[in-house]
Design an enzyme around this catalytic site. Sequence first.
Site, PDB file in Angstrom:
ATOM      1  N   ARG A  33       0.836  -1.421  -0.064  1.00  0.00           N
ATOM      2  CA  ARG A  33      -0.158  -0.176   0.184  1.00  0.00           C
ATOM      3  C   ARG A  33       0.841   1.192   0.123  1.00  0.00           C
ATOM      4  NH1 ARG A  33      -4.765  -1.919   0.071  1.00  0.00           N
ATOM      5  NH2 ARG A  33      -5.145  -4.017   1.197  1.00  0.00           N
ATOM      6  N   ILE A  35       1.947   4.984   1.040  1.00  0.00           N
ATOM      7  CA  ILE A  35       1.973   5.469   2.160  1.00  0.00           C
ATOM      8  C   ILE A  35       1.234   6.831   2.315  1.00  0.00           C
ATOM      9  CG2 ILE A  35       4.233   7.005   2.013  1.00  0.00           C
ATOM     10  CD1 ILE A  35       5.255   5.690   4.822  1.00  0.00           C
ATOM     11  N   ASN A  92       4.670   6.635 -13.375  1.00  0.00           N
ATOM     12  CA  ASN A  92       5.218   7.923 -13.654  1.00  0.00           C
ATOM     13  C   ASN A  92       6.776   7.467 -14.142  1.00  0.00           C
ATOM     14  OD1 ASN A  92       3.167   9.439 -13.049  1.00  0.00           O
ATOM     15  ND2 ASN A  92       3.593   9.128 -10.828  1.00  0.00           N
ATOM     16  N   GLU A 100       8.799  10.120  -8.365  1.00  0.00           N
ATOM     17  CA  GLU A 100       9.672  10.408  -7.051  1.00  0.00           C
ATOM     18  C   GLU A 100      10.614   9.312  -6.436  1.00  0.00           C
ATOM     19  OE1 GLU A 100       8.167  10.555  -2.394  1.00  0.00           O
ATOM     20  OE2 GLU A 100       6.591  10.823  -3.813  1.00  0.00           O
ATOM     21  N   VAL A 101      10.222   8.007  -6.709  1.00  0.00           N
ATOM     22  CA  VAL A 101      11.000   6.868  -6.454  1.00  0.00           C
ATOM     23  C   VAL A 101      11.668   6.254  -7.697  1.00  0.00           C
ATOM     24  CG1 VAL A 101      11.097   4.908  -5.224  1.00  0.00           C
ATOM     25  CG2 VAL A 101       9.691   6.616  -4.355  1.00  0.00           C
ATOM     26  N   HIS A 105       7.644   1.140 -10.741  1.00  0.00           N
ATOM     27  CA  HIS A 105       6.428   1.127 -10.150  1.00  0.00           C
ATOM     28  C   HIS A 105       4.913   1.236 -10.526  1.00  0.00           C
ATOM     29  CE1 HIS A 105       7.700   4.895  -8.598  1.00  0.00           C
ATOM     30  NE2 HIS A 105       6.422   5.258  -8.652  1.00  0.00           N
ATOM     31  N   HIS A 107       1.115   2.295 -10.063  1.00  0.00           N
ATOM     32  CA  HIS A 107       0.093   2.652  -9.066  1.00  0.00           C
ATOM     33  C   HIS A 107      -1.108   1.937  -9.557  1.00  0.00           C
ATOM     34  CE1 HIS A 107       2.173   6.294  -7.281  1.00  0.00           C
ATOM     35  NE2 HIS A 107       3.029   6.312  -8.224  1.00  0.00           N
TER      36      HIS A 107
HETATM   37  P1  5GP Z   1       5.952   8.194  -7.920  1.00  0.00           P
HETATM   38  O1  5GP Z   1       5.664   9.748  -7.849  1.00  0.00           O
HETATM   39  O2  5GP Z   1       7.308   8.024  -7.915  1.00  0.00           O
HETATM   40  O3  5GP Z   1       5.350   7.736  -9.150  1.00  0.00           O
HETATM   41  O4  5GP Z   1       5.356   7.712  -6.670  1.00  0.00           O
HETATM   42  C1  5GP Z   1       5.956   7.144  -5.488  1.00  0.00           C
HETATM   43  C2  5GP Z   1       5.001   6.639  -4.323  1.00  0.00           C
HETATM   44  O5  5GP Z   1       5.616   6.295  -3.429  1.00  0.00           O
HETATM   45  C3  5GP Z   1       4.009   7.928  -3.776  1.00  0.00           C
HETATM   46  O6  5GP Z   1       2.888   7.731  -4.163  1.00  0.00           O
HETATM   47  C4  5GP Z   1       4.412   8.027  -2.381  1.00  0.00           C
HETATM   48  O7  5GP Z   1       3.385   8.092  -1.562  1.00  0.00           O
HETATM   49  C5  5GP Z   1       5.110   6.521  -2.396  1.00  0.00           C
HETATM   50  N1  5GP Z   1       6.028   6.156  -1.131  1.00  0.00           N
HETATM   51  C6  5GP Z   1       7.144   7.259  -0.834  1.00  0.00           C
HETATM   52  N2  5GP Z   1       7.805   6.549   0.111  1.00  0.00           N
HETATM   53  C7  5GP Z   1       7.077   5.440   0.600  1.00  0.00           C
HETATM   54  C8  5GP Z   1       7.306   4.523   1.514  1.00  0.00           C
HETATM   55  O8  5GP Z   1       8.264   4.572   2.348  1.00  0.00           O
HETATM   56  N3  5GP Z   1       6.487   3.390   1.647  1.00  0.00           N
HETATM   57  C9  5GP Z   1       5.288   3.543   0.830  1.00  0.00           C
HETATM   58  N4  5GP Z   1       4.589   2.215   0.919  1.00  0.00           N
HETATM   59  N5  5GP Z   1       5.178   4.291  -0.314  1.00  0.00           N
HETATM   60  C10 5GP Z   1       6.083   5.211  -0.243  1.00  0.00           C
END
Ligand code: 5GP
Length: 120
Positions: A33, A35, A92, A100-101, A105, A107
């Site tokens: 899930r 966060i 993304n 962000e990460v 991944h 979503h």
């Molecule tokens: P992005 O912007 O890279 O597509 O999305 C990264 C997602 O990772 C964000 O929706 C953010 O809330 C989630 N996220 C960031 N750090 C953590 C974490 O430590 N644990 C979990 N479960 N989700 C995280």
Amino acid sequence: MPTYDDQNIFAKILRGEIPNDTVYENDHALAFRDIRPQAPVHVLIIPKGPYVDFAHFAAEASEAEIIGWMRAIAEVCKMEGVEADGFRAISNAGVNGVQEVPHLHVHILGGRPLGRMLQP
Ligand code: 5GP
């Protein structure tokens, strides 16, 4: 191809250094899930291998990894009960995608009407 940063937060989750709320796991993928959930259902599905984004994964992952990740996405949709009413799958990438990460991944968002994909 991009260089993978093994200090990213999802790499730490895969190594068990940071806890996560696991929904599903197979040999090649982990689902947990988000966060900061944006919808009643908000699950992230990641490959276990070191891939930065979708293009990196598509180019370098094995067929077993690709199948394992795709099947994990489908399994999560089934388990979370979003197949019937629908859901959104988002991956993304890079600066314009506001990733962000830097570990691939997808979503899975659902459980309520999500509106149009992008604001005009
Ligand atoms: P992005 O912007 O890279 O597509 O999305 C990264 C997602 O990772 C964000 O929706 C953010 O809330 C989630 N996220 C960031 N750090 C953590 C974490 O430590 N644990 C979990 N479960 N989700 C995280």
